[in-house]
Scaffold this motif. Structure first.
Motif, short mmCIF file in Angstrom:
data_model
loop_
_atom_site.label_atom_id
_atom_site.label_comp_id
_atom_site.label_asym_id
_atom_site.label_seq_id
_atom_site.Cartn_x
_atom_site.Cartn_y
_atom_site.Cartn_z
N ASP A 107 0.85 -1.20 0.00
CA ASP A 107 0.00 0.00 0.00
C ASP A 107 0.88 1.24 0.00
O ASP A 107 1.92 1.27 0.67
N ALA A 108 0.45 2.28 -0.73
CA ALA A 108 1.13 3.58 -0.66
C ALA A 108 0.90 4.23 0.69
O ALA A 108 1.71 5.03 1.16
N HIS A 109 -0.24 3.90 1.31
CA HIS A 109 -0.64 4.48 2.61
C HIS A 109 -0.57 3.36 3.66
O HIS A 109 -0.75 2.20 3.32
N ASP A 111 -2.73 3.18 6.08
CA ASP A 111 -4.13 2.92 6.44
C ASP A 111 -4.26 2.55 7.91
O ASP A 111 -5.16 1.78 8.29
N ASP A 185 -3.24 -3.26 -2.04
CA ASP A 185 -3.83 -2.01 -2.51
C ASP A 185 -3.01 -1.59 -3.73
O ASP A 185 -1.80 -1.35 -3.61
N ASP A 187 -2.61 0.98 -5.23
CA ASP A 187 -1.95 2.29 -5.25
C ASP A 187 -0.51 2.23 -4.72
O ASP A 187 0.19 3.25 -4.69
MN LIG Z 1 -3.77 3.01 -0.37
#
Ligand SMILES: [Mn+2]
Length: 256
Positions: A107-109, A111, A185, A187
């Motif tokens: 994931d880029a984030h 979360d 994810d 992204d």
């Molecule tokens: Mn994300």
């Protein structure tokens, strides 16, 4: 014939930008259609039964309850989203029967913002604090200091520094032979290669690197997988879905 359930869940109600909802069925079609004419894997995909949730509401609590209920009934091995919030009820159902369950996330984030409500950006905070499952997020690069401190993060910069093989070894050490869920994810991929996501973050990973890492993680045999956050409304031409193919191919091989 043993069939495995794939939950195809078009929900993006806690997201700022709509479109991950439409991404669910598009990614499922790409996963299922990509094997046409490829022999044995084509028959393997036929053993998967896609189950959708046609809920006429934006209430995330209702969607979460339905996913949890179906997950308890059918133990789906794959969830295709939709937004990342959906991972929580899937893990909530899985955790009871799988002591020692771990969660590996691309994931880029992170979360894992410490926000009291269950949303796509607080999902792993609640997985850590409520479900008490260890979480490792790989490829993150946005507001890393704001993650729940229990979250293990391997940033996108660390990934570039060490490469997919070394990061794969770190993931294996984190899993340590326990059952694990693998959450993707999309992204995590750099927006230069995959702009069709609701919250793009520059400085991401190359699709080829993500596919290589996913190859190793999937080979380790996750009990379940989710793939989320592809935004079909930002991909009218279908170019981004086509660009995702190396990653979808890895998921497809795991499904076979
Ligand atoms: Mn994300």
């Amino acid at each position: 014939v043993n069939t495995s359930t794939a939950l195809v869940v078009g929900f993006d109600g806690t997201s700022r930008v709509p479109g991950a909802s439409q991404g669910a069925s598009a990614m499922w079609r790409a996963l299922a259609g990509g094997v046409r004419g490829s022999g044995s894997s084509g028959s393997a995909i036929a053993r998967w039964e896609p189950v959708g949730l046609g809920l006429d509401t934006k209430n995330s609590a209702i969607w979460a309850r339905r996913v949890r209920q179906i997950a308890r009934e059918r133990s789906p091995r794959l969830l295709v989203g939709g937004e990342h919030m959906l991972t929580f009820p899937l893990l909530e159902a899985a955790a009871t029967g799988l002591p020692g369950l771990r969660v590996v996330v691309l994931d880029a984030h992170h979360d894992a913002y410490e926000y009291p409500l269950l949303t796509h950006y607080s999902v792993f905070h609640h997985v850590l604090d409520e479900l008490c499952l260890p979480v490792m997020v790989v490829g993150a690069r946005h507001e890393l200091a704001l993650a729940n401190p229990k979250c293990t993060i391997v940033s996108a910069d660390e990934f570039r520094l060490h490469g997919a093989a070394e990061i794969g070894r770190r993931v294996a050490a984190f899993v340590g032979g326990h059952p694990f869920h693998f959450s993707i994810d999309v992204d995590v991929i750099d927006p230069g290669e995959l702009p069709a996501v609701g919250d793009p973050v520059a400085g991401g990973l190359a699709i080829a690197d993500v596919a290589a890492l996913a190859h190793g993680i999937l080979a380790a045999g996750p009990v379940s997988v989710d793939i989320v956050e592809y935004n079909a409304l930002l991909d009218r031409s279908g170019q981004c879905l086509a660009a995702l193919d190396p990653l979808l191919t890895e998921v497809r091989r795991w499904m076979a």
